[in-house]
Design a protein around this motif. Structure first.
Motif, PDB file in Angstrom:
ATOM      1  N   ASP A  25      42.644   3.996   5.925  1.00 45.96           N
ATOM      2  CA  ASP A  25      42.635   4.880   4.749  1.00 45.96           C
ATOM      3  C   ASP A  25      42.149   6.274   5.128  1.00 45.96           C
ATOM      4  OD1 ASP A  25      43.471   2.706   3.281  1.00 45.96           O
ATOM      5  OD2 ASP A  25      41.527   2.351   2.325  1.00 45.96           O
ATOM      6  N   VAL A  28      44.746   8.308   7.699  1.00 43.65           N
ATOM      7  CA  VAL A  28      45.977   8.760   7.048  1.00 43.65           C
ATOM      8  C   VAL A  28      45.673   9.907   6.093  1.00 43.65           C
ATOM      9  CG1 VAL A  28      47.839   8.111   5.455  1.00 43.65           C
ATOM     10  CG2 VAL A  28      47.193   6.569   7.328  1.00 43.65           C
ATOM     11  N   ASP A  29      44.615   9.752   5.310  1.00 49.66           N
ATOM     12  CA  ASP A  29      44.241  10.810   4.368  1.00 49.66           C
ATOM     13  C   ASP A  29      43.805  12.077   5.092  1.00 49.66           C
ATOM     14  OD1 ASP A  29      43.411  11.827   1.635  1.00 49.66           O
ATOM     15  OD2 ASP A  29      41.460  11.825   2.654  1.00 49.66           O
ATOM     16  N   THR A  32      46.769  13.902   6.614  1.00 51.37           N
ATOM     17  CA  THR A  32      47.570  14.566   5.575  1.00 51.37           C
ATOM     18  C   THR A  32      46.913  15.877   5.145  1.00 51.37           C
ATOM     19  OG1 THR A  32      48.294  12.387   4.796  1.00 51.37           O
ATOM     20  CG2 THR A  32      48.668  14.263   3.320  1.00 51.37           C
ATOM     21  N   ARG A  33      45.586  15.883   5.079  1.00 60.23           N
ATOM     22  CA  ARG A  33      44.861  17.087   4.632  1.00 60.23           C
ATOM     23  C   ARG A  33      44.564  18.052   5.772  1.00 60.23           C
ATOM     24  NH1 ARG A  33      40.072  16.084   3.237  1.00 60.23           N
ATOM     25  NH2 ARG A  33      39.886  13.851   3.659  1.00 60.23           N
ATOM     26  N   ALA A  64      48.349   3.288   2.433  1.00 57.48           N
ATOM     27  CA  ALA A  64      47.696   4.592   2.581  1.00 57.48           C
ATOM     28  C   ALA A  64      48.715   5.724   2.555  1.00 57.48           C
ATOM     29  CB  ALA A  64      46.894   4.627   3.884  1.00 57.48           C
ATOM     30  N   MET A  65      49.890   5.500   3.141  1.00 56.42           N
ATOM     31  CA  MET A  65      50.947   6.523   3.108  1.00 56.42           C
ATOM     32  C   MET A  65      51.421   6.736   1.670  1.00 56.42           C
ATOM     33  SD  MET A  65      52.369   7.046   6.562  1.00 56.42           S
ATOM     34  CE  MET A  65      54.025   6.482   6.674  1.00 56.42           C
ATOM     35  N   SER A  68      49.038   8.789  -0.351  1.00 59.74           N
ATOM     36  CA  SER A  68      48.906  10.199   0.024  1.00 59.74           C
ATOM     37  C   SER A  68      49.633  11.130  -0.944  1.00 59.74           C
ATOM     38  CB  SER A  68      49.438  10.428   1.448  1.00 59.74           C
ATOM     39  OG  SER A  68      50.853  10.329   1.487  1.00 59.74           O
ATOM     40  N   GLY A  69      50.468  10.578  -1.801  1.00 60.41           N
ATOM     41  CA  GLY A  69      51.228  11.415  -2.735  1.00 60.41           C
ATOM     42  C   GLY A  69      51.414  10.729  -4.074  1.00 60.41           C
ATOM     43  N   ALA A 163      52.228  12.075   3.704  1.00 61.70           N
ATOM     44  CA  ALA A 163      51.741  11.650   5.019  1.00 61.70           C
ATOM     45  C   ALA A 163      52.901  11.264   5.913  1.00 61.70           C
ATOM     46  CB  ALA A 163      50.778  10.469   4.859  1.00 61.70           C
ATOM     47  N   SER A 189      57.157   3.184   2.674  1.00 60.52           N
ATOM     48  CA  SER A 189      56.263   4.005   1.844  1.00 60.52           C
ATOM     49  C   SER A 189      57.071   4.863   0.882  1.00 60.52           C
ATOM     50  CB  SER A 189      55.359   4.874   2.717  1.00 60.52           C
ATOM     51  OG  SER A 189      56.106   5.793   3.499  1.00 60.52           O
TER      52      SER A 189
END
Length: 426
Positions: A25, A28-29, A32-33, A64-65, A68-69, A163, A189
């Motif tokens: 978690d 991946v987060d 992405t950030r 988790a992917m 991400s959105g 992600a 995802s």
């Protein structure tokens, strides 16, 4: 301060360990950030390629992917929703006739598609050869068109599994595209985030496919089916043959033309067979198992759905399609039978002609491509046309001719045709 670090996560997987839910978690987060650098995620992707992932790790990575959105909510769509995804091939225009066909039979098809890279064609590139057609839709447009016509083919929005967008681009340049856990989570995802109720996967096997062996394709298919099922999406996969191009047309506008022929009740037999096989799986997965899609190709309903879908996205279904400026016919030098038409070689030839791209930012030529006049098993006489090469610039033809020449083999006896559908999983 975070409880995790990128180096720790990389080392865990490098050494063959199992990543915890918290590690997955977080990484991946953070990636992405922008808090995990590309070089760190590249190292982790390589570790995943070499060490693999357990089913639980893949499931958590996929979740988790998705997280991400945003996730689309299609619960307001009146029809049952079902999507299809192909792992990519040569001449694989099946999405074009399949989507309106399934819509004409009573389901709604929210088809998020992509662009081509290398020797495999992209659905969006094909459709963009239709004057006026646009790939980018807002969420409201996407859902509204699905309600109105039952069929949408468009690009995934920027906020859907972001992600994956970052990681996909990184895998392409770091030699980690082949990692089955990353392939499966990338595909699933996006499909789960789009909100479809059911999904049919077309996993290609052969020289022109991403997966060259049946065992690898089976592993990928089973992984994706399990992921979809775990997320409440009814999922089934077909392993299908991709050592020979699908149909006779390989390119963009030429594949649209062939797809329209299928929708008009004609077209190459293999394209029709696979379209119907996938349509039956999609209708069954959508809860419409008693609906036979074949009559909809004959009576015009599928064509009507195609025209409505194209118009809804700004396209003119009656407009002439682009035609390449240069054409070269390649003829047989002996009598015999076409023993093989290698999908990879023909895909490379189409790419050399301008139908594909080497980098994502490259433009494609709508009219470029290869038109086959003979397929494996066909008898051929010396001097008969085997295929034609189409390009906008004559300078593109020599390299394409070289790639295509080694792809087509003539022998004294006809080959035994392999099955189009190899296996069903799910």
């Amino acid at each position: 301060m975070s409880a995790f670090s990128a180096v720790e996560v990389i080392r865990t997987k490098r050494d063959g360990g199992v990543l915890s839910d918290g590690q997955i978690d977080w990484v991946v987060d953070a990636y992405t950030r922008g808090q995990v650098a590309d070089e760190q995620m590249s190292a982790l992707a390589m570790a995943i390629l070499l060490r693999g992932m357990s089913p639980a790790e893949i499931a958590r990575w996929t979740a988790a992917m998705i997280a991400s959105g945003e996730r689309l909510d299609l619960s307001g769509v009146r029809r049952p929703t079902v999507d299809k995804h192909s792992t990519g091939g040569v001449g694989d225009k099946i999405t074009l006739p399949l989507t309106p066909l399934v819509a004409a039979c009573g389901a709604a098809v929210p088809q998020l598609s992509g662009r081509g890279l290398g020797h495999t064609g992209g659905t969006l590139d094909k459709l963009e050869s239709i004057p006026g057609w646009r790939a980018a839709l807002t969420n409201d447009e996407f859902i509204g068109q699905l309600q109105e016509t039952g069929a949408v083919i468009c690009a995934a929005g920027d906020h859907l599994a972001p992600a994956d967008r970052k990681l996909y681009a990184l895998r392409d340049v770091t030699g980690t595209v082949e990692a089955i856990p990353l392939i499966a989570s990338s595909i699933m995802s996006k499909k789960i985030a789009e909100g479809t109720g059911a999904l049919v996967l077309d996993v290609k096997v052969g020289s022109g496919a991403f997966m060259k062996s049946t065992d690898d394709a089976r592993e990928l298919a089973r992984t994706m089916v399990d992921l979809g099922t775990a997320h409440g999406v009814r999922t089934v996969a077909l392993l299908t043959e991709m050592s020979t191009p699908l149909g006779l047309a390989v390119g963009n506008a030429v594949e649209v033309t062939e797809s329209v022929e299928v929708l008009a009740g004609g077209g190459p037999a293999d394209v029709v067979r696979l379209t119907l096989a996938l349509a039956r799986e999609m209708l069954d997965a959508a809860g419409l198992p008693d609906v036979d899609p074949e009559p909809a190709l004959r009576d015009g309903r599928a064509m009507d759905a195609w025209r409505a879908m194209v118009r809804a996205q700004g396209g003119d279904p009656d407009a002439p399609l682009p035609v390449a400026a240069e054409t070269e016919l390649v003829r047989a030098d002996r009598d015999g039978y076409v023993a093989a038409v290698d999908a990879y070689g023909i895909g490379v030839a189409a790419w050399r002609l301008g139908a594909g791209r080497a980098r994502k930012e490259d433009a494609v030529s709508p009219g470029a491509g290869v038109l086959l006049h003979k397929r494996p098993g066909d008898r051929v006489r010396a001097g008969e046309v085997l295929y034609e090469l189409r390009a906008d610039a004559p300078s593109r033809i020599p390299a394409a001719r070289t790639a295509a020449e080694v792809a087509v083999t003539i022998a004294d006896a006809a080959p035994v045709a392999p099955p189009l559908v190899i296996e069903r999983i799910g």
